[in-house]
Scaffold this motif. Structure first.
Motif, PDB file in Angstrom:
ATOM      1  N   ASP A 147       0.483  -0.979  -0.551  1.00 14.45           N
ATOM      2  CA  ASP A 147      -0.499   0.078  -0.198  1.00 14.45           C
ATOM      3  C   ASP A 147       1.221   1.028   0.084  1.00 14.45           C
ATOM      4  O   ASP A 147       0.780   2.748  -0.766  1.00 14.45           O
ATOM      5  CB  ASP A 147      -1.043   0.324   1.027  1.00 14.45           C
ATOM      6  N   ALA A 148       1.959   1.272   0.466  1.00  8.16           N
ATOM      7  CA  ALA A 148       2.772   2.446   0.928  1.00  8.16           C
ATOM      8  C   ALA A 148       3.319   2.167  -0.125  1.00  8.16           C
ATOM      9  O   ALA A 148       3.266   3.679  -1.644  1.00  8.16           O
ATOM     10  CB  ALA A 148       3.832   2.127   1.979  1.00  8.16           C
ATOM     11  N   PHE A 149       3.993   1.340  -1.621  1.00  7.35           N
ATOM     12  CA  PHE A 149       4.401   1.930  -2.901  1.00  7.35           C
ATOM     13  C   PHE A 149       3.120   1.906  -3.385  1.00  7.35           C
ATOM     14  O   PHE A 149       3.350   2.786  -4.614  1.00  7.35           O
ATOM     15  CB  PHE A 149       4.784   0.586  -3.386  1.00  7.35           C
ATOM     16  N   LYS A 150       2.037   2.324  -3.289  1.00  7.04           N
ATOM     17  CA  LYS A 150       1.100   1.930  -4.387  1.00  7.04           C
ATOM     18  C   LYS A 150       0.535   3.791  -4.047  1.00  7.04           C
ATOM     19  O   LYS A 150       0.330   4.501  -4.529  1.00  7.04           O
ATOM     20  CB  LYS A 150      -0.076   1.533  -3.479  1.00  7.04           C
ATOM     21  N   ASP A 151       1.098   4.251  -2.857  1.00  7.59           N
ATOM     22  CA  ASP A 151       0.395   5.964  -2.255  1.00  7.59           C
ATOM     23  C   ASP A 151       1.612   6.606  -2.148  1.00  7.59           C
ATOM     24  O   ASP A 151       1.784   7.644  -1.711  1.00  7.59           O
ATOM     25  CB  ASP A 151      -0.700   5.519  -0.816  1.00  7.59           C
ATOM     26  N   ILE A 152       2.392   6.059  -3.073  1.00 10.83           N
ATOM     27  CA  ILE A 152       4.068   6.606  -2.884  1.00 10.83           C
ATOM     28  C   ILE A 152       3.649   8.154  -2.980  1.00 10.83           C
ATOM     29  O   ILE A 152       4.756   9.029  -2.537  1.00 10.83           O
ATOM     30  CB  ILE A 152       5.288   6.021  -3.266  1.00 10.83           C
ATOM     31  N   LYS A 153       3.261   8.725  -3.714  1.00 11.58           N
ATOM     32  CA  LYS A 153       3.116  10.098  -4.232  1.00 11.58           C
ATOM     33  C   LYS A 153       1.794  11.161  -3.732  1.00 11.58           C
ATOM     34  O   LYS A 153       2.297  12.293  -3.438  1.00 11.58           O
ATOM     35  CB  LYS A 153       2.292  10.482  -5.638  1.00 11.58           C
ATOM     36  N   ARG A 157       4.136  -2.889  -8.571  1.00  7.93           N
ATOM     37  CA  ARG A 157       5.253  -4.325  -9.562  1.00  7.93           C
ATOM     38  C   ARG A 157       6.845  -3.399  -9.920  1.00  7.93           C
ATOM     39  O   ARG A 157       7.095  -3.953  -9.300  1.00  7.93           O
ATOM     40  CB  ARG A 157       4.147  -4.159 -10.775  1.00  7.93           C
ATOM     41  N   ALA A 158       6.503  -1.938 -10.833  1.00  9.38           N
ATOM     42  CA  ALA A 158       7.706  -1.728 -10.680  1.00  9.38           C
ATOM     43  C   ALA A 158       8.587  -1.069 -10.196  1.00  9.38           C
ATOM     44  O   ALA A 158       9.354  -1.614 -10.361  1.00  9.38           O
ATOM     45  CB  ALA A 158       7.612  -0.226 -11.924  1.00  9.38           C
ATOM     46  N   LEU A 159       7.955  -0.761  -8.680  1.00  5.52           N
ATOM     47  CA  LEU A 159       8.700   0.385  -7.820  1.00  5.52           C
ATOM     48  C   LEU A 159       9.456  -1.122  -7.064  1.00  5.52           C
ATOM     49  O   LEU A 159       9.889  -0.870  -6.201  1.00  5.52           O
ATOM     50  CB  LEU A 159       7.915   0.849  -7.020  1.00  5.52           C
TER      51      LEU A 159
END
Length: 242
Positions: free
Chosen positions: A147-153, A194-196
């Motif tokens: 979730d943190a990767f998803k919300d990174i911005k 997935r990329a991050l």
């Protein structure tokens, strides 16, 4: 032993401040009506207090009065169903605990695949979000990281590069099995996740076969724009990240 005596004995052994419900008292559903009456009597005796429908606690008594359960105990009944975890806390509250932001949230978010959990009770306020996978005790921490990767911005008080730096440290602390789990669930998330995840793992010198699965899941024509410098994530070009 009567049901009332059984409930009283179980509650007597519970620590003060711990929330509990019918499942914790090992009460079959066909006896809920009788149990409710027994619990009502215990409330009148001030031995227990009600948090919400079907959720109670033993108050801890101090010289300053009775203490309510702490935040985590108040939240716990909403995260479990029939003794199994079905939800987890996410959003800014979680990101604060992960060291990704210094800000605190007035409302938290509760992620679940099978149910919508909204809470509005005194200091405990939460909005429901849908998780990307069925939630269990073995995967909820991994889902929170994703979730943190998803919300990174959208993580307040933190730039994308700062968040990547912190998440890189967190991922270095994972076991090989946890990393495999991270990759497996990342495949359920949007392409930027997935990329991050792939870029950070590769930058951490991870060489497992799971990286190939992440890479193959990406469309080379889809560029993920995060305004990252090469020095901030040296592997970004390998994962179509700008």
């Amino acid at each position: 032993m009567s049901l009332s005596a059984q409930i009283r004995n179980i509650i007597k052994r519970l620590p003060n401040g711990k929330t509990f419900g019918y499942d914790d008292l090992r009460i079959p559903k066909e006896r809920y009506t009788s149990a409710a009456k027994a619990l009502e009597r215990l409330q009148k005796e001030h031995l227990i207090k009600k948090v919400s429908k079907g959720v109670f606690y033993k108050p801890e008594k101090t010289v300053f009065g009775e203490l309510e359960p702490d935040y985590n105990e108040l939240l716990r009944p909403y995260l479990f169903e029939n003794g199994k975890r079905v939800a987890y806390e996410t959003g800014i509250t979680l990101y604060n605990r992960l060291g990704l932001t210094t800000q605190m949230a007035f409302r938290t978010k509760i992620a679940s695949r099978s149910k919508r959990i909204n809470i509005d009770r005194k200091a405990l306020k939460a909005d429901a979000v849908k998780s990307y996978a069925e939630v269990s005790d073995s995967n909820y921490a991994i889902l929170g990281l994703l979730d943190a990767f998803k919300d990174i911005k959208r993580i307040p008080d933190s730039s994308v590069s700062q968040t990547i730096w912190r998440l890189s440290i967190v991922l270095k602390e994972l076991t090989p099995n946890q990393i495999e789990s991270l990759i497996r669930y990342a495949l359920l998330y949007p392409s930027r996740v997935r990329a991050l995840v792939g870029a950070v793992l590769q930058n951490n010198r991870y060489q497992g076969k799971g990286l190939e699965k992440l890479k193959d899941s990406l469309n080379p024509l889809t560029i993920i724009k995060l305004d990252l410098e090469q020095s901030e994530l040296p592997t970004k070009n390998n994962w179509y990240i700008e």
